[in-house]
Motif scaffolding. Structure first.
Motif, PDB file in Angstrom:
ATOM      1  N   TRP A  81      -6.842   7.093  25.137  1.00 48.37           N
ATOM      2  CA  TRP A  81      -7.985   6.402  24.536  1.00 48.37           C
ATOM      3  C   TRP A  81      -8.413   5.222  25.404  1.00 48.37           C
ATOM      4  O   TRP A  81      -9.608   5.030  25.664  1.00 48.37           O
ATOM      5  CB  TRP A  81      -7.623   5.937  23.135  1.00 48.37           C
ATOM      6  CG  TRP A  81      -8.722   5.267  22.377  1.00 48.37           C
ATOM      7  CD1 TRP A  81      -9.740   5.869  21.691  1.00 48.37           C
ATOM      8  CD2 TRP A  81      -8.911   3.852  22.209  1.00 48.37           C
ATOM      9  NE1 TRP A  81     -10.546   4.920  21.103  1.00 48.37           N
ATOM     10  CE2 TRP A  81     -10.066   3.683  21.405  1.00 48.37           C
ATOM     11  CE3 TRP A  81      -8.216   2.727  22.643  1.00 48.37           C
ATOM     12  CZ2 TRP A  81     -10.528   2.420  21.045  1.00 48.37           C
ATOM     13  CZ3 TRP A  81      -8.679   1.467  22.289  1.00 48.37           C
ATOM     14  CH2 TRP A  81      -9.828   1.333  21.495  1.00 48.37           C
ATOM     15  N   LEU A  82      -7.468   4.443  25.876  1.00 46.96           N
ATOM     16  CA  LEU A  82      -7.782   3.296  26.716  1.00 46.96           C
ATOM     17  C   LEU A  82      -8.404   3.730  28.044  1.00 46.96           C
ATOM     18  O   LEU A  82      -9.349   3.117  28.524  1.00 46.96           O
ATOM     19  CB  LEU A  82      -6.510   2.484  26.980  1.00 46.96           C
ATOM     20  CG  LEU A  82      -5.944   1.703  25.790  1.00 46.96           C
ATOM     21  CD1 LEU A  82      -4.546   1.194  26.104  1.00 46.96           C
ATOM     22  CD2 LEU A  82      -6.853   0.549  25.402  1.00 46.96           C
ATOM     23  N   PRO A  86     -12.872   2.390  29.628  1.00 44.85           N
ATOM     24  CA  PRO A  86     -12.487   1.324  30.567  1.00 44.85           C
ATOM     25  C   PRO A  86     -13.127  -0.018  30.272  1.00 44.85           C
ATOM     26  O   PRO A  86     -12.634  -1.056  30.720  1.00 44.85           O
ATOM     27  CB  PRO A  86     -12.950   1.879  31.927  1.00 44.85           C
ATOM     28  CG  PRO A  86     -14.017   2.876  31.591  1.00 44.85           C
ATOM     29  CD  PRO A  86     -13.602   3.481  30.285  1.00 44.85           C
ATOM     30  N   GLY A  87     -14.217  -0.043  29.527  1.00 44.09           N
ATOM     31  CA  GLY A  87     -14.862  -1.307  29.218  1.00 44.09           C
ATOM     32  C   GLY A  87     -14.139  -2.118  28.160  1.00 44.09           C
ATOM     33  O   GLY A  87     -14.430  -3.303  27.965  1.00 44.09           O
ATOM     34  N   ILE A  88     -13.189  -1.504  27.458  1.00 50.56           N
ATOM     35  CA  ILE A  88     -12.440  -2.215  26.420  1.00 50.56           C
ATOM     36  C   ILE A  88     -11.264  -2.936  27.071  1.00 50.56           C
ATOM     37  O   ILE A  88     -10.286  -2.313  27.499  1.00 50.56           O
ATOM     38  CB  ILE A  88     -11.955  -1.238  25.335  1.00 50.56           C
ATOM     39  CG1 ILE A  88     -13.145  -0.702  24.536  1.00 50.56           C
ATOM     40  CG2 ILE A  88     -10.952  -1.914  24.412  1.00 50.56           C
ATOM     41  CD1 ILE A  88     -12.773   0.281  23.447  1.00 50.56           C
TER      42      ILE A  88
END
Length: 323
Positions: A81-82, A86-88
């Motif tokens: 999920w991460l 990539p913007g999180i």
């Protein structure tokens, strides 16, 4: 430490985290799970469910996500999920070592996990966690410390944990069992070169099991971030299983039993993060209402009457079937 980010949270739900114990593997002990999960509990089906939950949680302000080596493929699901987002970069990721998942993706396994707090297990599982989560692993916790755990006295282990801390990973521990308070106080005394080793503690606390509260207050006063798990008592505090007193208070608030149960924990001055163990987006949304529940003294007194003796609580928990 990374948890300092939560001190400046702009949403009330930032202090509610999402734990993935219930969706990282096909078998677990939460009540009602047979209705919560897809009929076919394949790896892909639970990966999809996990990602749906993470998306929903992040969109509603949740910023702490909790996994463990023994939660099946939870680390893998979270890492996927991460990577896909990539913007999180404002979430905090915590995992745990000390239990090895042994069920081989079966809900009917004779043994689902094996506990071992040895240095050898730490080194193996730390490498496994690092391979999946890399530098996204903010917090690494010893899983379910009890007063007799060798992790409390193993100086070689402490030295390696301190080295990980020096490299930027926050080191913590979780507790389970009727002697949680003793385990917490023993862990608070662990130092390396005169400095406290642990910066977080994750313990079971809910309206049925409150025995760790004084020790958690001590941990908070010592500067540790307190994370609360099993706030729903593995489903015992959710509809339709909730006790009548909880159902009555929930009806008065026009919110769910789950929201009320979690709201009681959020009221504790030492509670830094309270985990939701939701298995569906609907459950998660209901859990997050805990941030806005307002309880009066009469309601709190009625809920306080639900407290069980620790030994009785943990005996009942130990009898919950894996399904």
């Amino acid at each position: 430490m990374p948890f300092s980010r939560l001190a400046h949270a702009t949403t009330p739900t930032a202090h509610i985290g999402l734990g993935l114990a219930a969706v990282g593997r096909p078998g677990y002990i939460n009540l009602g799970r047979e209705d919560d999960l897809p009929a076919e509990r394949t790896v892909d089906a639970l990966r999809l469910r996990t990602h749906e939950l993470l998306d929903a949680a992040y969109a509603q302000g949740v910023r702490y996500f909790d996994v463990a080596r023994s939660y099946g493929r939870s680390e893998e699901f979270l890492a996927d999920w991460l990577t896909a987002r990539p913007g999180i970069d404002d979430v905090i990721t915590g995992s745990k070592w000390g239990y090895t998942y042994t069920a081989d993706w079966s809900a009917d396994a004779e043994t689902h996990e094996v506990k071992d707090h040895s240095l050898r297990t730490y080194e193996r599982q730390r490498a496994e966690s690092a391979e999946l989560l890399g530098d996204r692993l903010d917090l690494y916790q010893i899983h379910s410390v009890t007063p007799d755990s060798p992790a409390l006295t193993d100086k070689e282990l402490h030295a390696e944990l301190a080295e990980a801390a020096a490299q930027g990973t926050t080191i913590g521990f979780s507790t389970s069992g009727p002697a949680q308070a003793d385990a917490i106080r023993a862990a608070l005394a662990v130092t390396v070169d005169g400095e406290p080793l642990f910066r977080t503690v994750q313990s079971t606390y809910n309206v049925l099991e409150t025995s760790a509260a004084p020790a958690l207050a001590d941990a908070h006063d010592a500067g540790l971030t307190v994370i609360i798990k099993e706030g729903m008592a593995n489903g015992r505090l959710a509809d339709p299983y909730a006790p009548e007193a909880l159902k009555s208070v929930a009806a008065e608030t026009s919110l769910g039993c789950d929201a009320v149960a979690l709201a009681v924990i959020l009221r504790q001055p030492w509670a830094g993060v309270v985990l939701s163990g939701a298995a569906t987006a609907t459950q998660l949304a209901s859990n997050l209402h805990a941030a806005v529940v307002d309880l009066d003294e009469d309601q709190l007194a009625r809920l306080a009457d639900l407290v069980e003796k620790p030994q009785a609580y943990w005996e009942q928990r130990g009898q919950l079937p894996w399904h």
